[in-house]
Design a protein around this motif. Structure first.
Motif, PDB file in Angstrom:
ATOM      1  N   SER A   3      45.993  24.005 -21.411  1.00 39.13           N
ATOM      2  CA  SER A   3      46.172  23.156 -22.629  1.00 39.13           C
ATOM      3  C   SER A   3      44.739  22.463 -22.299  1.00 39.13           C
ATOM      4  CB  SER A   3      47.288  22.187 -22.282  1.00 39.13           C
ATOM      5  OG  SER A   3      47.506  21.552 -21.172  1.00 39.13           O
ATOM      6  N   THR A   4      44.211  21.626 -22.965  1.00 36.73           N
ATOM      7  CA  THR A   4      43.174  20.463 -22.731  1.00 36.73           C
ATOM      8  C   THR A   4      44.095  19.485 -22.563  1.00 36.73           C
ATOM      9  OG1 THR A   4      42.213  22.364 -24.116  1.00 36.73           O
ATOM     10  CG2 THR A   4      41.100  20.223 -23.915  1.00 36.73           C
ATOM     11  N   LEU A   5      43.073  18.476 -21.798  1.00 36.80           N
ATOM     12  CA  LEU A   5      43.674  16.681 -22.105  1.00 36.80           C
ATOM     13  C   LEU A   5      42.205  16.657 -22.896  1.00 36.80           C
ATOM     14  CD1 LEU A   5      44.642  16.401 -17.994  1.00 36.80           C
ATOM     15  CD2 LEU A   5      46.182  16.193 -20.887  1.00 36.80           C
ATOM     16  N   LYS A   6      42.735  15.877 -23.994  1.00 33.07           N
ATOM     17  CA  LYS A   6      41.866  14.568 -24.502  1.00 33.07           C
ATOM     18  C   LYS A   6      41.649  13.516 -23.524  1.00 33.07           C
ATOM     19  CE  LYS A   6      41.468  13.480 -29.050  1.00 33.07           C
ATOM     20  NZ  LYS A   6      41.545  13.080 -30.398  1.00 33.07           N
ATOM     21  N   THR A   7      40.289  13.183 -23.357  1.00 34.34           N
ATOM     22  CA  THR A   7      40.230  12.284 -22.541  1.00 34.34           C
ATOM     23  C   THR A   7      39.262  10.755 -23.192  1.00 34.34           C
ATOM     24  OG1 THR A   7      38.939  13.991 -21.020  1.00 34.34           O
ATOM     25  CG2 THR A   7      37.690  10.831 -20.750  1.00 34.34           C
ATOM     26  N   ALA A   8      39.469   9.761 -23.211  1.00 33.02           N
ATOM     27  CA  ALA A   8      39.178   8.592 -23.167  1.00 33.02           C
ATOM     28  C   ALA A   8      38.958   7.291 -22.080  1.00 33.02           C
ATOM     29  CB  ALA A   8      40.623   7.651 -23.662  1.00 33.02           C
ATOM     30  N   LEU A   9      37.217   6.540 -22.509  1.00 33.46           N
ATOM     31  CA  LEU A   9      37.215   5.765 -21.178  1.00 33.46           C
ATOM     32  C   LEU A   9      37.521   4.341 -21.241  1.00 33.46           C
ATOM     33  CD1 LEU A   9      34.941   4.515 -19.668  1.00 33.46           C
ATOM     34  CD2 LEU A   9      33.168   4.651 -21.157  1.00 33.46           C
ATOM     35  N   VAL A  10      37.919   3.949 -20.788  1.00 31.38           N
ATOM     36  CA  VAL A  10      39.068   2.474 -21.071  1.00 31.38           C
ATOM     37  C   VAL A  10      38.454   1.742 -19.679  1.00 31.38           C
ATOM     38  CG1 VAL A  10      41.082   1.061 -20.912  1.00 31.38           C
ATOM     39  CG2 VAL A  10      40.389   3.547 -21.018  1.00 31.38           C
ATOM     40  N   VAL A  11      37.171   0.449 -20.541  1.00 29.64           N
ATOM     41  CA  VAL A  11      36.395  -0.215 -20.176  1.00 29.64           C
ATOM     42  C   VAL A  11      37.066  -1.329 -19.637  1.00 29.64           C
ATOM     43  CG1 VAL A  11      34.431  -1.002 -20.437  1.00 29.64           C
ATOM     44  CG2 VAL A  11      34.878   0.801 -20.959  1.00 29.64           C
ATOM     45  N   ILE A  12      37.235  -1.923 -19.165  1.00 25.08           N
ATOM     46  CA  ILE A  12      38.122  -3.131 -18.430  1.00 25.08           C
ATOM     47  C   ILE A  12      37.497  -4.639 -18.422  1.00 25.08           C
ATOM     48  CG2 ILE A  12      40.133  -3.769 -17.381  1.00 25.08           C
ATOM     49  CD1 ILE A  12      41.299  -1.547 -16.808  1.00 25.08           C
ATOM     50  N   ASP A  13      37.784  -5.932 -19.302  1.00 23.86           N
ATOM     51  CA  ASP A  13      37.147  -7.343 -18.709  1.00 23.86           C
ATOM     52  C   ASP A  13      35.924  -7.039 -18.376  1.00 23.86           C
ATOM     53  OD1 ASP A  13      40.166  -7.268 -19.042  1.00 23.86           O
ATOM     54  OD2 ASP A  13      40.034  -8.388 -17.034  1.00 23.86           O
ATOM     55  N   VAL A  14      34.978  -6.361 -19.112  1.00 22.87           N
ATOM     56  CA  VAL A  14      33.816  -6.939 -18.808  1.00 22.87           C
ATOM     57  C   VAL A  14      32.458  -7.741 -19.780  1.00 22.87           C
ATOM     58  CG1 VAL A  14      31.158  -5.449 -18.191  1.00 22.87           C
ATOM     59  CG2 VAL A  14      33.016  -4.078 -18.145  1.00 22.87           C
ATOM     60  N   GLN A  15      32.903  -9.199 -19.177  1.00 18.28           N
ATOM     61  CA  GLN A  15      32.724 -10.079 -20.168  1.00 18.28           C
ATOM     62  C   GLN A  15      32.272 -10.884 -19.408  1.00 18.28           C
ATOM     63  OE1 GLN A  15      37.730  -9.924 -20.243  1.00 18.28           O
ATOM     64  NE2 GLN A  15      36.438 -11.566 -21.846  1.00 18.28           N
ATOM     65  N   CYS A  16      31.608 -12.144 -19.943  1.00 20.31           N
ATOM     66  CA  CYS A  16      30.175 -12.645 -19.706  1.00 20.31           C
ATOM     67  C   CYS A  16      30.314 -13.170 -18.777  1.00 20.31           C
ATOM     68  CB  CYS A  16      29.547 -13.167 -21.100  1.00 20.31           C
ATOM     69  SG  CYS A  16      28.423 -11.994 -22.748  1.00 20.31           S
ATOM     70  N   GLY A  17      32.281 -14.025 -18.570  1.00 27.43           N
ATOM     71  CA  GLY A  17      32.194 -15.239 -17.515  1.00 27.43           C
ATOM     72  C   GLY A  17      33.199 -14.761 -16.542  1.00 27.43           C
ATOM     73  N   ILE A  18      32.704 -12.577 -16.770  1.00 23.95           N
ATOM     74  CA  ILE A  18      33.982 -12.794 -15.674  1.00 23.95           C
ATOM     75  C   ILE A  18      33.752 -12.920 -14.346  1.00 23.95           C
ATOM     76  CG2 ILE A  18      32.472 -10.651 -15.332  1.00 23.95           C
ATOM     77  CD1 ILE A  18      37.122 -10.590 -15.560  1.00 23.95           C
ATOM     78  N   LEU A  19      32.825 -13.082 -13.761  1.00 24.18           N
ATOM     79  CA  LEU A  19      32.626 -13.324 -12.537  1.00 24.18           C
ATOM     80  C   LEU A  19      31.665 -14.597 -12.106  1.00 24.18           C
ATOM     81  CD1 LEU A  19      30.483 -10.703 -10.169  1.00 24.18           C
ATOM     82  CD2 LEU A  19      33.333 -11.165 -10.662  1.00 24.18           C
ATOM     83  N   ASN A  20      32.483 -15.475 -13.135  1.00 24.35           N
ATOM     84  CA  ASN A  20      31.678 -17.669 -13.132  1.00 24.35           C
ATOM     85  C   ASN A  20      32.847 -18.565 -12.598  1.00 24.35           C
ATOM     86  OD1 ASN A  20      29.510 -16.648 -14.875  1.00 24.35           O
ATOM     87  ND2 ASN A  20      30.042 -17.123 -16.619  1.00 24.35           N
ATOM     88  N   ASP A  21      32.593 -18.216 -11.483  1.00 22.61           N
ATOM     89  CA  ASP A  21      33.300 -18.901 -10.099  1.00 22.61           C
ATOM     90  C   ASP A  21      32.829 -20.153 -10.148  1.00 22.61           C
ATOM     91  OD1 ASP A  21      35.211 -19.387  -8.392  1.00 22.61           O
ATOM     92  OD2 ASP A  21      35.964 -17.951  -7.453  1.00 22.61           O
ATOM     93  N   PRO A  22      32.673 -20.954 -10.003  1.00 19.02           N
ATOM     94  CA  PRO A  22      31.745 -22.138  -9.295  1.00 19.02           C
ATOM     95  C   PRO A  22      31.707 -22.109  -7.628  1.00 19.02           C
ATOM     96  CG  PRO A  22      34.039 -23.504 -10.478  1.00 19.02           C
ATOM     97  CD  PRO A  22      33.946 -21.669 -10.841  1.00 19.02           C
ATOM     98  N   HIS A  23      33.050 -21.796  -6.739  1.00 21.17           N
ATOM     99  CA  HIS A  23      32.954 -20.970  -5.270  1.00 21.17           C
ATOM    100  C   HIS A  23      32.151 -20.005  -4.965  1.00 21.17           C
ATOM    101  CE1 HIS A  23      35.686 -25.089  -5.384  1.00 21.17           C
ATOM    102  NE2 HIS A  23      36.422 -24.003  -6.512  1.00 21.17           N
ATOM    103  N   LEU A  24      32.099 -19.665  -5.678  1.00 13.29           N
ATOM    104  CA  LEU A  24      31.891 -18.343  -5.511  1.00 13.29           C
ATOM    105  C   LEU A  24      30.054 -17.533  -4.390  1.00 13.29           C
ATOM    106  CD1 LEU A  24      32.183 -15.058  -6.121  1.00 13.29           C
ATOM    107  CD2 LEU A  24      30.103 -15.311  -7.758  1.00 13.29           C
ATOM    108  N   GLN A  25      30.325 -17.154  -2.948  1.00 13.32           N
ATOM    109  CA  GLN A  25      29.568 -17.647  -2.412  1.00 13.32           C
ATOM    110  C   GLN A  25      28.152 -16.918  -2.656  1.00 13.32           C
ATOM    111  OE1 GLN A  25      30.017 -20.069   0.454  1.00 13.32           O
ATOM    112  NE2 GLN A  25      31.640 -20.911  -1.542  1.00 13.32           N
TER     113      GLN A  25
END
Length: 194
Positions: A3-25
Motif C-alpha cells: 500500500s502507499t502511505l500518503k505523506t504530510a509535512l508538519v511544521v510546528i511553532d516556527v513563529q517570530c517570537g519562539i526564541l524571544n527569551d530575555p534570559h537567553l544566554q
C-alpha cells in the motif's frame, strides 16, 4: 499487495517570537542556528509543494504576556515559511500538537499515514508530537537538522537536539516507527509499505 502511505509535512511553532527569551544566554549563536533551521524548513516546504505533499502548520496560541501571545508580533509565523493558500494552520495551546486540536482530523481527512516533522521546540513540542504521532498510528520522519530549541540549564541547544535525534530514531509503537533523517535525505513522495 503493498500500500502507499500518503505523506504530510508538519511544521510546528516556527513563529517570530519562539526564541524571544530575555534570559537567553547565547543569543547570537541561538539566533543564527534558528535562522539556518528555518532556511532548511523553507527548503523542505518548497520540496513538499513541488511533490504535492500536504504542508500543515501548527501555531502555538500563547496566553497574555507569553512570547507567543495571540495576535502579537511574536505569535506570527515566520515569513520565510508562510503558508500558501489552502495550507491549513492548526492552533494549539499545549506541547502536543494533537491535544485538543484538529490535527488528527486533518491528517485523517487527507488519508495521511506518514508525517515529516520539523519546527520548534525540540524537547517540548517536537518530542511530544513525535511520540504522540507514532503512538497514534503514523510513521514519522523527524528532520534531524530541522528542529531547534534554546539552551536549558547546563545543556546547550546542540546537545538537546543531538540527544533527541538519538533517542527518537527507531522509537516505535507496534508497526509504526520514528526515523530521524537529515533534511537533505528526507523523501517527499509517498512511500510504499508491504
Amino acid at each position: 499487495m503493498p500500500s502507499t502511505l500518503k505523506t504530510a509535512l508538519v511544521v510546528i511553532d516556527v513563529q517570530c517570537g519562539i526564541l524571544n527569551d530575555p534570559h537567553l544566554q547565547r543569543k547570537q549563536e541561538t539566533g543564527k542556528a534558528l535562522d539556518e533551521t528555518v532556511e532548511r524548513i523553507a527548503g523542505l516546504i518548497a520540496r513538499a509543494r513541488a511533490a504535492s505533499v500536504a504542508v500543515i502548520y501548527i501555531q502555538h496560541d500563547g496566553g497574555a504576556g507569553h512570547r507567543l501571545e495571540v495576535n502579537t508580533a511574536g505569535w506570527l509565523l515566520r515569513p520565510e515559511i508562510a503558508p500558501s493558500s489552502g495550507e491549513p494552520v492548526i492552533h494549539k495551546r499545549a506541547c502536543d500538537a494533537f491535544f485538543e486540536t484538529t490535527l488528527a482530523a486533518e491528517l485523517s481527512g487527507r488519508g495521511i499515514g506518514r508525517v515529516i516533522i520539523a519546527g520548534c521546540m525540540t524537547q517540548y513540542c517536537i518530542d511530544t508530537t513525535v511520540r504522540r504521532a507514532v503512538s497514534s498510528g503514523y510513521d514519522v520522519v523527524l528532520v534531524a537538522d530541522g528542529h531547534m530549541t534554546t539552551d536549558a540549564g547546563s545543556l546547550r541547544f546542540e546537545q538537546i537536539i543531538a540527544h533527541h535525534n538519538a533517542l527518537l530514531d527507531g522509537f516505535d509503537a507496534g508497526e509504526h516507527e520514528v526515523r530521524v533523517r537529515a533534511s537533505s535525505g528526507v523523501q517527499m513522495q509517498a512511500l510504499r509499505k508491504s
